[in-house]
Design a protein around this motif. Structure first.
Motif, PDB file in Angstrom:
ATOM      1  N   TRP A 146      37.901  13.690  73.115  1.00  0.00           N
ATOM      2  CA  TRP A 146      37.234  12.580  73.799  1.00  0.00           C
ATOM      3  C   TRP A 146      37.118  11.353  72.895  1.00  0.00           C
ATOM      4  O   TRP A 146      37.056  10.217  73.373  1.00  0.00           O
ATOM      5  N   ARG A 147      37.098  11.590  71.570  1.00  0.00           N
ATOM      6  CA  ARG A 147      36.973  10.479  70.621  1.00  0.00           C
ATOM      7  C   ARG A 147      38.171   9.535  70.708  1.00  0.00           C
ATOM      8  O   ARG A 147      38.047   8.326  70.464  1.00  0.00           O
ATOM      9  N   THR A 150      37.611   7.122  73.788  1.00  0.00           N
ATOM     10  CA  THR A 150      36.382   6.342  73.929  1.00  0.00           C
ATOM     11  C   THR A 150      36.247   5.243  72.893  1.00  0.00           C
ATOM     12  O   THR A 150      35.151   4.721  72.658  1.00  0.00           O
ATOM     13  N   ALA A 154      33.141   4.051  77.057  1.00  0.00           N
ATOM     14  CA  ALA A 154      33.093   5.375  77.687  1.00  0.00           C
ATOM     15  C   ALA A 154      34.365   5.635  78.494  1.00  0.00           C
ATOM     16  O   ALA A 154      34.951   4.717  79.089  1.00  0.00           O
ATOM     17  N   TYR A 155      34.747   6.886  78.519  1.00  0.00           N
ATOM     18  CA  TYR A 155      35.926   7.310  79.300  1.00  0.00           C
ATOM     19  C   TYR A 155      35.417   8.044  80.532  1.00  0.00           C
ATOM     20  O   TYR A 155      34.649   9.015  80.424  1.00  0.00           O
ATOM     21  N   TRP A 156      35.821   7.590  81.664  1.00  0.00           N
ATOM     22  CA  TRP A 156      35.332   8.184  82.913  1.00  0.00           C
ATOM     23  C   TRP A 156      36.219   9.357  83.329  1.00  0.00           C
ATOM     24  O   TRP A 156      37.406   9.198  83.548  1.00  0.00           O
ATOM     25  N   ALA A 161      30.722   9.814  82.679  1.00  0.00           N
ATOM     26  CA  ALA A 161      31.102   8.879  81.622  1.00  0.00           C
ATOM     27  C   ALA A 161      31.080   9.627  80.289  1.00  0.00           C
ATOM     28  O   ALA A 161      30.015   9.976  79.773  1.00  0.00           O
ATOM     29  N   HIS A 163      31.211   9.964  76.441  1.00  0.00           N
ATOM     30  CA  HIS A 163      31.088   9.161  75.229  1.00  0.00           C
ATOM     31  C   HIS A 163      30.523   9.984  74.073  1.00  0.00           C
ATOM     32  O   HIS A 163      30.271   9.457  72.994  1.00  0.00           O
TER      33      HIS A 163
END
Length: 421
Positions: A146-147, A150, A154-156, A161, A163
């Motif tokens: 996820w890093r 983002t 934030a990544y949806w 969301a 983060h």
């Protein structure tokens, strides 16, 4: 149970992905070729290209109908009008062939289906694959990647969301919900895709009615022809059999009247001959009546009538009957004579030493199968009488199927829709 669901959802996803790829490749290419060939008809090139392209389109649509039945149990009947067998050759025949194909409403429905398949059909086919694969992304996010997504905020992932690691785990929870939905809905989504295709690839109500009218007209002509042939057979049998014997007996009785006082011994001989002739005439009349409608069929039904047929055969014949009632008299009569002809063919032509007949009624259908262990090779139009049986059954919307590989065994299956009383 869960393994079966996962397998079904996975298969639906893979099949949906394959259908989507076909929609964006084959459907697009065929639509383009069809439009171009139609546009070239005024200059003459399309007269030759259009039938070939539309034949290819029909083959492609037929393959999709087959996949609908195999993958989702969605039956899509073929709606095309039959092509005449006596089309002329050369340029004139090509023009006629092109015109006949273009006059068929199913041709234009196929073209409309290509448009739908490459748009809405493509989306509906992709849904099962997307539902099954989308949860994989949540696992990737939860693994720490996820890093990478983002850095700009934030990544949806759906409504989540992402983060942090905690929100990544929330994404996994949402992904599991999506996965559970795919387990439940993927097969239904695939069926929905094929249902969309069926709305255009299948016949309309008007097409079905028109085909039904044609079928009824054909079977009516067959029924009239069969009735006329049966009447001619009865007249011939009466003229050559019982009638001739009764005429001879009447002549003998006239001779007896002249001899009864002059030559009593000769009169007795003629009386004995007249008595024998009357017995033979009665036997022939009984056989004729049995050939019209056997008494055992009228009194005891189809099952016992087929058993009686089997007892008269010179080949060992086993009969299995599973009927909870009786069909209508016309249906029973048609089925009886059809079975009788199939059994006779098996005895005469198959070389079998064992025959099995199975009579049953399931799902509103009277099904009769006759299997022999003979040499096989039975086929329509080979002098076996199978075409005549098919016409007899067609009067009642019945069908006939034959499986007869070289070396046997031969199985003839007859089906007639009917209800039992």
């Amino acid at each position: 149970m869960i393994v079966t669901r996962i397998r079904s959802a996975f298969l639906a996803g893979v099949r949906g992905l394959a259908l989507m790829l076909m929609a964006v490749t084959a459907s697009v290419v065929l639509f383009t070729f069809t439009v171009v060939s139609l546009a070239l008809i005024p200059v003459g090139i399309g007269l030759f290209a259009t039938p070939a392209v539309l034949t290819l389109l029909r083959s492609y649509a037929g393959r999709r109908r087959l996949l609908a039945a195999e993958w989702s149990d969605v039956a899509v009947p073929s709606p095309y009008r039959p092509m005449p067998a006596d089309l002329r050759g050369g340029f004139v025949g090509q023009v006629e062939r092109c015109a006949l194909i273009l006059k068929d409403p199913a041709t234009w429905r196929d073209l409309l289906w290509l448009l739908v398949d490459m748009t809405a059909g493509c989306v509906s086919a992709l849904l099962p694959a997307a539902l099954f694969l989308y949860p994989v992304e949540s696992l990737v996010l939860a693994a720490g990647l996820w890093r990478l997504f983002t850095e700009g905020g934030a990544y949806w992932y759906g409504p989540v969301a992402v983060h942090s690691q905690g929100t990544a785990l929330l994404a996994v929870a949402f992904g599991l919900a999506v996965f559970a939905g795919s387990l439940r809905f993927n097969p239904a989504l695939l069926r929905a895709h094929f249902a969309l295709s069926r709305s255009l690839l299948g016949p309309t109500r008007e097409m079905t009615l028109a085909r039904r009218v044609d079928r009824l007209t054909e079977t009516r002509h067959d029924a009239v022809d069969a009735s006329a042939a049966e009447l001619r057979r009865i007249e011939r049998d009466l003229h050559d059999g019982a009638q001739a014997r009764l005429v001879a007996m009447g002549m003998n009785l006239g001779t007896i009247e002249a001899l009864v006082e002059k030559d009593p011994a000769q009169a007795k001989k003629l009386l004995a001959m007249a008595r024998a002739s009357s017995a033979e005439a009665l036997t022939e009349l009984r056989d004729l009546v049995r050939g019209i409608h056997p008494p055992v069929l009228a009194e005891r039904g189809l099952g016992d009538a087929v058993r009686a047929l089997a007892l008269r055969l010179p080949v060992e014949t086993e009969v299995t009957v599973n009927l909870s009632g009786r069909a209508g008299a016309p249906v029973e009569s048609a089925a009886y004579f059809a079975v009788g002809e199939v059994l006779t063919n098996a005895v005469k032509h198959s070389g079998a030493d064992r025959i099995h007949a199975d009579v049953q009624h399931t799902d509103g259908m009277l099904r009769i199968s006759v299997t022999d262990n003979g040499q096989g090779g039975a086929a329509f139009g080979a002098g076996s009488g199978l075409s005549g049986i098919e016409r007899r059954l067609g009067t009642f919307d019945g069908v006939l199927a034959v499986s007869s590989p070289a070396g046997g065994p031969t199985t003839v299956t007859m089906e007639i829709p009917c209800a039992l009383s």
